[in-house]
Design a protein around this motif. Structure first.
Motif, PDB file in Angstrom:
ATOM      1  N   GLU A  35      -6.310   4.638  -4.462  1.00 43.95           N
ATOM      2  CA  GLU A  35      -5.085   5.264  -4.955  1.00 43.95           C
ATOM      3  C   GLU A  35      -4.012   4.246  -5.325  1.00 43.95           C
ATOM      4  N   TYR A  36      -3.981   3.121  -4.628  1.00 40.53           N
ATOM      5  CA  TYR A  36      -3.021   2.062  -4.934  1.00 40.53           C
ATOM      6  C   TYR A  36      -3.801   0.760  -4.940  1.00 40.53           C
ATOM      7  N   GLN A  37      -4.287   0.396  -6.125  1.00 39.55           N
ATOM      8  CA  GLN A  37      -5.281  -0.674  -6.218  1.00 39.55           C
ATOM      9  C   GLN A  37      -4.676  -2.071  -6.165  1.00 39.55           C
ATOM     10  N   ALA A  38      -3.362  -2.170  -6.288  1.00 40.71           N
ATOM     11  CA  ALA A  38      -2.727  -3.486  -6.339  1.00 40.71           C
ATOM     12  C   ALA A  38      -2.331  -3.973  -4.949  1.00 40.71           C
ATOM     13  N   ASN A  39      -2.100  -5.282  -4.839  1.00 42.38           N
ATOM     14  CA  ASN A  39      -1.365  -5.813  -3.694  1.00 42.38           C
ATOM     15  C   ASN A  39       0.099  -5.441  -3.901  1.00 42.38           C
ATOM     16  N   LEU A  40       0.928  -5.706  -2.930  1.00 41.09           N
ATOM     17  CA  LEU A  40       2.345  -5.366  -3.018  1.00 41.09           C
ATOM     18  C   LEU A  40       3.139  -6.626  -2.687  1.00 41.09           C
ATOM     19  N   ASP A  41       3.173  -7.560  -3.640  1.00 39.33           N
ATOM     20  CA  ASP A  41       3.802  -8.864  -3.479  1.00 39.33           C
ATOM     21  C   ASP A  41       5.111  -8.764  -2.697  1.00 39.33           C
ATOM     22  N   PRO A  42       5.225  -9.495  -1.545  1.00 45.10           N
ATOM     23  CA  PRO A  42       4.391 -10.607  -1.082  1.00 45.10           C
ATOM     24  C   PRO A  42       3.256 -10.197  -0.129  1.00 45.10           C
ATOM     25  N   PHE A  43       2.972  -8.904  -0.029  1.00 45.59           N
ATOM     26  CA  PHE A  43       2.006  -8.410   0.949  1.00 45.59           C
ATOM     27  C   PHE A  43       0.621  -8.264   0.320  1.00 45.59           C
ATOM     28  N   VAL A  44      -0.381  -8.740   1.068  1.00 45.09           N
ATOM     29  CA  VAL A  44      -1.757  -8.732   0.579  1.00 45.09           C
ATOM     30  C   VAL A  44      -2.431  -7.407   0.910  1.00 45.09           C
ATOM     31  N   LEU A  45      -2.329  -6.973   2.169  1.00 45.43           N
ATOM     32  CA  LEU A  45      -2.882  -5.688   2.578  1.00 45.43           C
ATOM     33  C   LEU A  45      -2.207  -5.233   3.860  1.00 45.43           C
ATOM     34  N   PHE A  46      -2.367  -3.925   4.137  1.00 43.52           N
ATOM     35  CA  PHE A  46      -1.856  -3.348   5.379  1.00 43.52           C
ATOM     36  C   PHE A  46      -2.792  -2.233   5.792  1.00 43.52           C
ATOM     37  N   GLU A  47      -3.111  -2.178   7.102  1.00 42.93           N
ATOM     38  CA  GLU A  47      -3.970  -1.115   7.587  1.00 42.93           C
ATOM     39  C   GLU A  47      -3.745  -0.871   9.072  1.00 42.93           C
ATOM     40  N   MET A 168      11.272 -11.639   5.141  1.00 40.35           N
ATOM     41  CA  MET A 168      10.821 -10.252   5.235  1.00 40.35           C
ATOM     42  C   MET A 168      11.416  -9.552   6.445  1.00 40.35           C
ATOM     43  N   GLU A 169      11.199  -8.247   6.505  1.00 41.36           N
ATOM     44  CA  GLU A 169      11.637  -7.420   7.630  1.00 41.36           C
ATOM     45  C   GLU A 169      10.550  -6.392   7.933  1.00 41.36           C
ATOM     46  N   TYR A 170      10.328  -6.154   9.219  1.00 41.49           N
ATOM     47  CA  TYR A 170       9.293  -5.218   9.678  1.00 41.49           C
ATOM     48  C   TYR A 170       9.925  -4.394  10.784  1.00 41.49           C
ATOM     49  N   PRO A 184      16.694  -4.567   0.414  1.00 36.58           N
ATOM     50  CA  PRO A 184      17.569  -5.561  -0.214  1.00 36.58           C
ATOM     51  C   PRO A 184      17.239  -5.727  -1.701  1.00 36.58           C
ATOM     52  N   ASP A 185      18.193  -6.241  -2.444  1.00 32.31           N
ATOM     53  CA  ASP A 185      17.988  -6.474  -3.874  1.00 32.31           C
ATOM     54  C   ASP A 185      16.739  -7.312  -4.124  1.00 32.31           C
ATOM     55  N   SER A 186      15.917  -6.875  -5.049  1.00 33.56           N
ATOM     56  CA  SER A 186      14.736  -7.592  -5.538  1.00 33.56           C
ATOM     57  C   SER A 186      13.569  -7.598  -4.556  1.00 33.56           C
ATOM     58  N   TRP A 187      13.692  -6.935  -3.406  1.00 33.35           N
ATOM     59  CA  TRP A 187      12.596  -6.892  -2.451  1.00 33.35           C
ATOM     60  C   TRP A 187      11.635  -5.747  -2.777  1.00 33.35           C
ATOM     61  N   SER A 188      10.403  -5.884  -2.303  1.00 34.11           N
ATOM     62  CA  SER A 188       9.404  -4.818  -2.357  1.00 34.11           C
ATOM     63  C   SER A 188       9.039  -4.433  -0.928  1.00 34.11           C
ATOM     64  N   GLY A 189       8.504  -3.228  -0.771  1.00 30.96           N
ATOM     65  CA  GLY A 189       8.124  -2.832   0.576  1.00 30.96           C
ATOM     66  C   GLY A 189       7.381  -1.512   0.605  1.00 30.96           C
ATOM     67  N   PHE A 190       7.210  -0.978   1.809  1.00 27.17           N
ATOM     68  CA  PHE A 190       6.486   0.282   1.957  1.00 27.17           C
ATOM     69  C   PHE A 190       6.826   0.924   3.290  1.00 27.17           C
ATOM     70  N   SER A 235       9.365  -4.704   4.398  1.00 25.80           N
ATOM     71  CA  SER A 235       9.854  -5.158   3.101  1.00 25.80           C
ATOM     72  C   SER A 235       9.929  -6.675   3.089  1.00 25.80           C
ATOM     73  N   GLY A 236       9.882  -7.247   1.882  1.00 28.81           N
ATOM     74  CA  GLY A 236       9.926  -8.701   1.776  1.00 28.81           C
ATOM     75  C   GLY A 236      10.270  -9.149   0.372  1.00 28.81           C
ATOM     76  N   LEU A 237      10.656 -10.404   0.260  1.00 27.51           N
ATOM     77  CA  LEU A 237      11.003 -11.002  -1.026  1.00 27.51           C
ATOM     78  C   LEU A 237       9.728 -11.438  -1.732  1.00 27.51           C
ATOM     79  N   PRO A 238       9.411 -10.874  -2.902  1.00 30.28           N
ATOM     80  CA  PRO A 238       8.181 -11.267  -3.608  1.00 30.28           C
ATOM     81  C   PRO A 238       8.181 -12.750  -3.967  1.00 30.28           C
ATOM     82  N   HIS A 239       6.974 -13.339  -3.954  1.00 39.05           N
ATOM     83  CA  HIS A 239       6.832 -14.737  -4.364  1.00 39.05           C
ATOM     84  C   HIS A 239       6.730 -14.862  -5.880  1.00 39.05           C
ATOM     85  N   GLU A 240       6.368 -13.741  -6.526  1.00 37.45           N
ATOM     86  CA  GLU A 240       6.133 -13.738  -7.974  1.00 37.45           C
ATOM     87  C   GLU A 240       5.060 -14.761  -8.346  1.00 37.45           C
TER      88      GLU A 240
END
Length: 251
Positions: A35-47, A168-170, A184-190, A235-240
């Motif tokens: 359903e969500y085939q991508a990584n979520l920069d800067p995160f590789v996987l979560f389970e 990042m923040e958890y 935060p601005d420009s961060w990605s997360g879940f 959430s975390g700051l992407p490395h791009e």
């Protein structure tokens, strides 16, 4: 971006995908999945992993990223090539910097099943060959604060003894009423559902659901029932930078 485009970009909660590892360990994976085939920069996987008493992960190698393990139930024995031996129990956390390469094993402690959450965080390109490292924190060492509508434990972030090469923040969040999560601005997360059910931005959200968020905004979480509603907000700051994963290695 128009208002309609912004609304569309928010997406809806997704169901995690059942994954069985080669050692017989079962997981509910948030991403990457069908359903969500991508990584979520800067995160590789979560389970969320579930390890039966007769299962586990024998000594195996990793490199190129950092691992955060956070226990939900039971205990897990960790041993690694740095000479570390440690058992993490409910609400304890461990961080491994795999860097240039490390080997470790994970087995349920005390002859009982266990389950917990595992996050892989990509290392920035310049840190891929960092020396491997390990640190852990007990539940008592992780700061817990009552805020409006929730009780929040900081696994990674302000006040936590654990840090990473990535900003990042958890958060481990027990929602009693209504709680608002702000990236935060420009961060990605879940968000990932751990226990119980409620709503996220008005959509139903339950154990095993994930909501990826890649735009800077507020997310409103509500417990609309009499039972517990627990989730993690990461959430975390992407490395791009490209995330190139090949099994236990991230290049």
């Amino acid at each position: 971006m128009t208002r309609d485009e912004a609304e569309e970009s928010r997406g809806e909660p997704l169901s995690g995908q059942r994954v069985q590892h080669g050692t017989g360990v079962n997981s509910n994976r948030a991403f990457p999945t069908n359903e969500y085939q991508a990584n979520l920069d800067p995160f590789v996987l979560f389970e969320r992993f579930y390890i039966d008493p007769d299962k586990g992960f024998p000594m195996h190698a990793h490199k190129g990223f950092e691992i955060v393990s956070y226990m939900i139930e039971g205990g897990m024995d960790h041993e690694d090539s740095l000479g570390v031996e440690h058992t993490a129990y409910e609400n304890d956390a461990m961080r491994i910097t795999t860097g240039s390469g490390i080997q470790h094993s994970e087995f349920p402690a005390d002859g009982a099943a266990c389950n917990g959450l595992q996050l892989w965080v990509n290392l920035p390109r310049e840190d891929k060959e960092a020396d491997p490292d390990y640190v852990d924190a007990s539940a008592e060492e992780l700061p817990t604060t009552a805020v409006d509508g929730a009780t929040v434990t900081t696994v990674i972030g302000d006040g936590s003894p654990i840090d990473l090469h990535t900003e990042m923040e958890y958060l481990d969040v027990h929602v009693d009423d209504t709680w608002t999560w702000t990236l935060p601005d420009s961060w990605s997360g879940f968000l990932y559902g751990v226990t119980g059910s409620g709503t996220v931005d008005g959509d139903g959200f339950e154990e095993g659901n994930v909501l990826p968020v890649t735009d800077t905004r507020e997310v409103v979480v509500e417990n609309d029932n009499d039972g517990p509603f627990r989730l993690v907000a990461v959430s975390g700051l992407p490395h791009e930078e490209p995330i190139r994963q090949q099994g236990p290695f991230v290049f």
